[in-house]
Each structure stands twice: as C-alpha cells, then as structure tokens.
Design a protein around this motif. Structure first.
Motif, PDB file in Angstrom:
ATOM      1  N   SER A 213      33.892  45.144  27.531  1.00  0.00           N
ATOM      2  CA  SER A 213      35.163  44.335  27.223  1.00  0.00           C
ATOM      3  C   SER A 213      35.453  44.468  26.040  1.00  0.00           C
ATOM      4  O   SER A 213      35.662  45.350  25.070  1.00  0.00           O
ATOM      5  N   GLY A 214      37.355  44.350  26.746  1.00  0.00           N
ATOM      6  CA  GLY A 214      38.680  45.537  25.450  1.00  0.00           C
ATOM      7  C   GLY A 214      38.171  46.159  26.121  1.00  0.00           C
ATOM      8  O   GLY A 214      39.206  46.536  24.508  1.00  0.00           O
ATOM      9  N   GLY A 215      37.754  47.176  26.914  1.00  0.00           N
ATOM     10  CA  GLY A 215      38.416  48.846  27.132  1.00  0.00           C
ATOM     11  C   GLY A 215      37.118  49.057  26.215  1.00  0.00           C
ATOM     12  O   GLY A 215      37.233  50.537  25.897  1.00  0.00           O
ATOM     13  N   GLU A 216      36.253  48.391  26.144  1.00  0.00           N
ATOM     14  CA  GLU A 216      35.107  49.113  25.178  1.00  0.00           C
ATOM     15  C   GLU A 216      33.763  48.293  25.282  1.00  0.00           C
ATOM     16  O   GLU A 216      33.633  48.185  26.234  1.00  0.00           O
ATOM     17  N   LEU A 217      33.058  49.421  25.840  1.00  0.00           N
ATOM     18  CA  LEU A 217      31.479  49.443  26.148  1.00  0.00           C
ATOM     19  C   LEU A 217      29.913  48.430  25.051  1.00  0.00           C
ATOM     20  O   LEU A 217      30.280  49.413  24.388  1.00  0.00           O
ATOM     21  N   SER A 218      29.630  48.689  25.385  1.00  0.00           N
ATOM     22  CA  SER A 218      28.485  47.782  24.797  1.00  0.00           C
ATOM     23  C   SER A 218      26.735  47.686  25.692  1.00  0.00           C
ATOM     24  O   SER A 218      27.388  47.751  26.953  1.00  0.00           O
ATOM     25  N   ALA A 219      25.819  48.480  25.111  1.00  0.00           N
ATOM     26  CA  ALA A 219      24.897  49.219  26.475  1.00  0.00           C
ATOM     27  C   ALA A 219      23.693  47.445  26.481  1.00  0.00           C
ATOM     28  O   ALA A 219      23.669  47.660  24.870  1.00  0.00           O
ATOM     29  N   MET A 220      22.928  47.425  26.900  1.00  0.00           N
ATOM     30  CA  MET A 220      22.562  45.639  27.113  1.00  0.00           C
ATOM     31  C   MET A 220      21.380  46.956  26.975  1.00  0.00           C
ATOM     32  O   MET A 220      20.564  47.852  27.528  1.00  0.00           O
ATOM     33  N   ALA A 221      20.179  46.269  26.938  1.00  0.00           N
ATOM     34  CA  ALA A 221      18.922  45.902  25.966  1.00  0.00           C
ATOM     35  C   ALA A 221      17.723  45.080  26.787  1.00  0.00           C
ATOM     36  O   ALA A 221      18.471  43.565  26.609  1.00  0.00           O
ATOM     37  N   PRO A 222      16.478  45.722  26.788  1.00  0.00           N
ATOM     38  CA  PRO A 222      15.603  44.919  26.772  1.00  0.00           C
ATOM     39  C   PRO A 222      15.182  43.682  25.955  1.00  0.00           C
ATOM     40  O   PRO A 222      15.589  44.334  24.704  1.00  0.00           O
ATOM     41  N   ALA A 223      15.139  42.478  26.561  1.00  0.00           N
ATOM     42  CA  ALA A 223      15.059  41.245  25.446  1.00  0.00           C
ATOM     43  C   ALA A 223      13.535  41.953  24.477  1.00  0.00           C
ATOM     44  O   ALA A 223      13.685  41.527  22.946  1.00  0.00           O
ATOM     45  N   ALA A 280      34.372  37.893  33.419  1.00  0.00           N
ATOM     46  CA  ALA A 280      33.010  36.745  33.736  1.00  0.00           C
ATOM     47  C   ALA A 280      34.038  35.235  32.556  1.00  0.00           C
ATOM     48  O   ALA A 280      34.380  33.791  33.011  1.00  0.00           O
ATOM     49  N   THR A 281      35.303  35.862  30.908  1.00  0.00           N
ATOM     50  CA  THR A 281      35.541  34.500  30.435  1.00  0.00           C
ATOM     51  C   THR A 281      37.419  34.480  31.227  1.00  0.00           C
ATOM     52  O   THR A 281      37.624  33.232  30.929  1.00  0.00           O
ATOM     53  N   GLY A 282      37.631  35.237  31.744  1.00  0.00           N
ATOM     54  CA  GLY A 282      38.748  34.966  32.429  1.00  0.00           C
ATOM     55  C   GLY A 282      40.142  35.131  31.508  1.00  0.00           C
ATOM     56  O   GLY A 282      41.184  34.728  31.215  1.00  0.00           O
ATOM     57  N   GLU A 283      39.737  36.527  30.392  1.00  0.00           N
ATOM     58  CA  GLU A 283      40.558  36.817  29.439  1.00  0.00           C
ATOM     59  C   GLU A 283      41.609  37.469  30.805  1.00  0.00           C
ATOM     60  O   GLU A 283      41.762  39.114  31.165  1.00  0.00           O
ATOM     61  N   ALA A 284      43.278  36.826  29.762  1.00  0.00           N
ATOM     62  CA  ALA A 284      43.860  37.435  30.829  1.00  0.00           C
ATOM     63  C   ALA A 284      44.743  38.500  30.317  1.00  0.00           C
ATOM     64  O   ALA A 284      44.179  39.364  29.379  1.00  0.00           O
ATOM     65  N   GLY A 285      45.495  39.705  30.981  1.00  0.00           N
ATOM     66  CA  GLY A 285      45.587  41.084  30.552  1.00  0.00           C
ATOM     67  C   GLY A 285      44.431  41.728  30.422  1.00  0.00           C
ATOM     68  O   GLY A 285      44.977  43.678  29.968  1.00  0.00           O
ATOM     69  N   ALA A 286      43.367  41.494  31.329  1.00  0.00           N
ATOM     70  CA  ALA A 286      42.239  42.543  30.674  1.00  0.00           C
ATOM     71  C   ALA A 286      42.228  44.149  30.942  1.00  0.00           C
ATOM     72  O   ALA A 286      42.371  42.992  32.663  1.00  0.00           O
ATOM     73  N   GLN A 287      41.974  44.548  31.713  1.00  0.00           N
ATOM     74  CA  GLN A 287      41.342  45.508  32.556  1.00  0.00           C
ATOM     75  C   GLN A 287      40.094  45.712  32.719  1.00  0.00           C
ATOM     76  O   GLN A 287      39.637  45.649  32.372  1.00  0.00           O
ATOM     77  N   ALA A 288      40.237  45.864  33.867  1.00  0.00           N
ATOM     78  CA  ALA A 288      39.146  45.893  34.252  1.00  0.00           C
ATOM     79  C   ALA A 288      38.230  46.638  34.773  1.00  0.00           C
ATOM     80  O   ALA A 288      38.426  47.988  33.976  1.00  0.00           O
TER      81      ALA A 288
END
Length: 339
Positions: A213-223, A280-288
């Motif tokens: 999101s926004g060109g940045e990364l977040s690691a997802m973890a087991p809940a 997912a959120t339809g952020e305008a102009g966001a980089q894929a």
C-alpha cells in the motif's frame, strides 16, 4: 302461537353463533395463509458494547435477537453476508452501494437502495424502507445501537476461526432464508476446497503474506486464537490455507508489520502471497503492487526467480473475506500454485 314466539329470540343467538363461526373460520384461514404468529430464528453472540470507541477495551454482552424467517426486506452492511445471502438464493434490498464489489452486484434487488457507508448508516433512509432484518459485521459493528431500534439487527462479524465463522453464518442465514440444504451443500463445497488448497500449500515450502500500500510493504502474520478481525484477515493465508510462515514469529521478526525489500531477501520465502490494498480500496493514482515489487532486490529472491509471487484477489482478501463466493475465489487464488 306460543310455540312460535321464541323463534325471534333464538334467532339472535343463532346469528351470533354463525357470525362467530365465520370469524373463526376466517382466522383459521388467515393463520393457514401465514397470518398467524411469524416464525423466527434465534441468533446469539457476544456483542462489544464499546465497538463505537476503537480505543476502548471490548466490553462483551451476550445478545440474542429473534430474526423473522423469510424476511422480505433485508438490509446488509456486511459484504460477506451479502455474498452468502446471494449464494444461498436470497436477495438484498439495501446496502452501502458504493462498497459493493462488482461480482456481488447480482445479489442486489433491481431497485436496491443505498443505506450509507460501511462505517456510517443513513438512518433516515433505512428507517423509511421498513426493513425486516438488518445485518452488520466488521467495520459496521458499531452501528448496532442505532439500527436495532429500526428492525431486528444481528452482527455476523468474524468470531473464532475463519472456517467456524463461515459455517456459523452460512448455517444461520440458511435457516433464515429457508435454504438449509443449500447452506449445507455450500459449506461442504468450500470446506472441501479449502482442504484441497491446504494440500497444495503443504508441499510449497515457506511463505510470506505481504500487504502492499502506498509503495510500502507490510508483512502479514498468523492471527492466533485471540486476534481481532483485522489480525484474522491478515493471517488468512496461514490460518485458513496452511501456508508455513517463513519465520516462526513474523511480528517479532519485523518489530511490528512494516518491512523493507531487504527483509524479503533476508528471509527469502519460497512463495510471496501478495494483497494490493490500494487496489482493494480503489485508491486513485496508486502504484500497483506488481510494479512496487518489480525492483532489483526483489528479483534476487527465490520467490521471484522461481515465479512464485502470487497476487491474491485484493477485494476478496481485504474487503469481503468470509462469504461463500468470496471463499471460492480465495481457494482458486491459492490453487494457482497447483497448476
């Protein structure tokens, strides 16, 4: 003459009896036609009475609501519930129309009305439509107090594991819609599909769920068992689909969630499972997300070199997760690696 005199006096009681009999017959006919007491389905959950205050500790209160069977006008603020209602043959009269994904629009009535947003209800519009049932969940859980004054309102938020929630909600909605057999069949189909997907990931080595999101990364973890809905959503790739985390404690390893491109190379998972939040959120102009990950560091990872970067359907995994059709999409996403 005397024998005939009582007849007029008897005529009134007889007429009354006939009238009462006719009324009784009408009442019986009305009840047989559905005019008797409406049949209901009970739903009980632990409601967070502090849901409107995100900073407050949850205060749970057991809540039971009697829901009418075969409701004519259903209002839904929870996209997963819209999904499951439609998959079971039902139709939704009102929803946050701007938030309904394209693949779920077919489950809306032709004259569906807009009820507001996922976070804020148009109370005047909802009340004017006199719904028989209102369904909330996740982002809209805080709307309970206001909406429950209009019609029976239930919260179908994720509770327990993903599979437990899916089965509970589908079973309940099947009872409400009179589609018990359809619900049973749908649950069996997605359960089998998830097991097939887990069999595919069992031989796939390690993996890392990644939110971009926004060109940045977040690691997802087991809940984990005590996670909130946000954590459960992020952990789906591990918790529901059996992917082996690349490190034992992802949160500890990342000191939270944000990670660098170097982290991907250091941990070097066999697979990267990617959710593009901006899409997912339809952020305008966001980089894929695919463009964000197209760089020299990522190209050195095992996942990139072996073409093991899997892009998951962003709406299914981030917005809707929990419905019947959506779970089928998620299953197909995971089974890409089996091809």
């Amino acid at each position: 003459m005397r024998a005939s005199r009582p007849l007029p006096a008897l005529a009134l009681p007889l007429a009354a009896v006939l009238a009462l009999s006719a009324c009784g017959g009408d009442a019986d006919a009305d009840e047989q036609a559905g005019g008797g007491a409406a049949e209901t389905v009970s739903f009980t959950w632990d409601r967070n009475v502090n849901a409107a205050d995100e900073a407050a500790d949850p205060e749970l209160e057991e809540t039971t609501v009697e829901v009418p069977k075969d409701p004519e006008t259903i209002v839904v603020f929870d996209m997963a519930s819209l999904d499951t209602i439609g998959a079971l043959g039902g139709e939704v009269a009102g929803a946050p129309l701007d938030s309904v994904p394209g693949y779920l629009e077919k489950y809306l009535a032709d004259d569906a009305f807009n009820v507001g947003t996922l976070f804020e209800a148009d109370i005047i519009e909802v009340e004017s439509q006199q719904p028989d049932l209102i369904i909330i969940g996740g982002r809209s859980a805080a709307l309970y107090d206001d909406l429950s004054e209009i019609a029976p309102t239930v919260d179908l938020s994720l509770r327990g594991t993903y599979i437990e929630t899916l089965e509970r909600n589908a079973t309940f909605l099947g009872e409400v819609l009179g589609a018990e057999e359809e619900a049973e069949a749908a649950i069996a189909e997605v359960t089998d599909g998830i097991e097939e997907a887990k069999a595919a990931t069992a031989d796939a080595g390690t993996g890392l769920g990644l939110m971009v999101s926004g060109g940045e990364l977040s690691a997802m973890a087991p809940a984990g068992e005590d996670s909130d809905a946000r954590g459960a959503r992020g952990g789906l790739i591990y918790d529901a689909f059996g992917v082996e985390p690349v490190v034992e404690d992802i949160k500890a390893a990342t000191h939270g969630e944000p990670v660098s491109f170097e982290f991907l190379l250091e941990t070097n998972p066999d697979y990267l499972w990617v959710v593009d939040r901006d899409a997912a959120t339809g952020e305008a102009g966001a980089q894929a997300a695919e463009a964000v990950l197209d760089n020299e560091i990522v190209r050195q990872t095992k996942a990139a070199q072996e073409d093991h970067i899997v892009y998951l359907d962003p709406v299914a995994w981030y917005v809707v997760f929990g419905g019947i059709d959506t779970t089928k999409i998620m299953i197909d996403d995971v089974l890409q690696i089996a091809g």
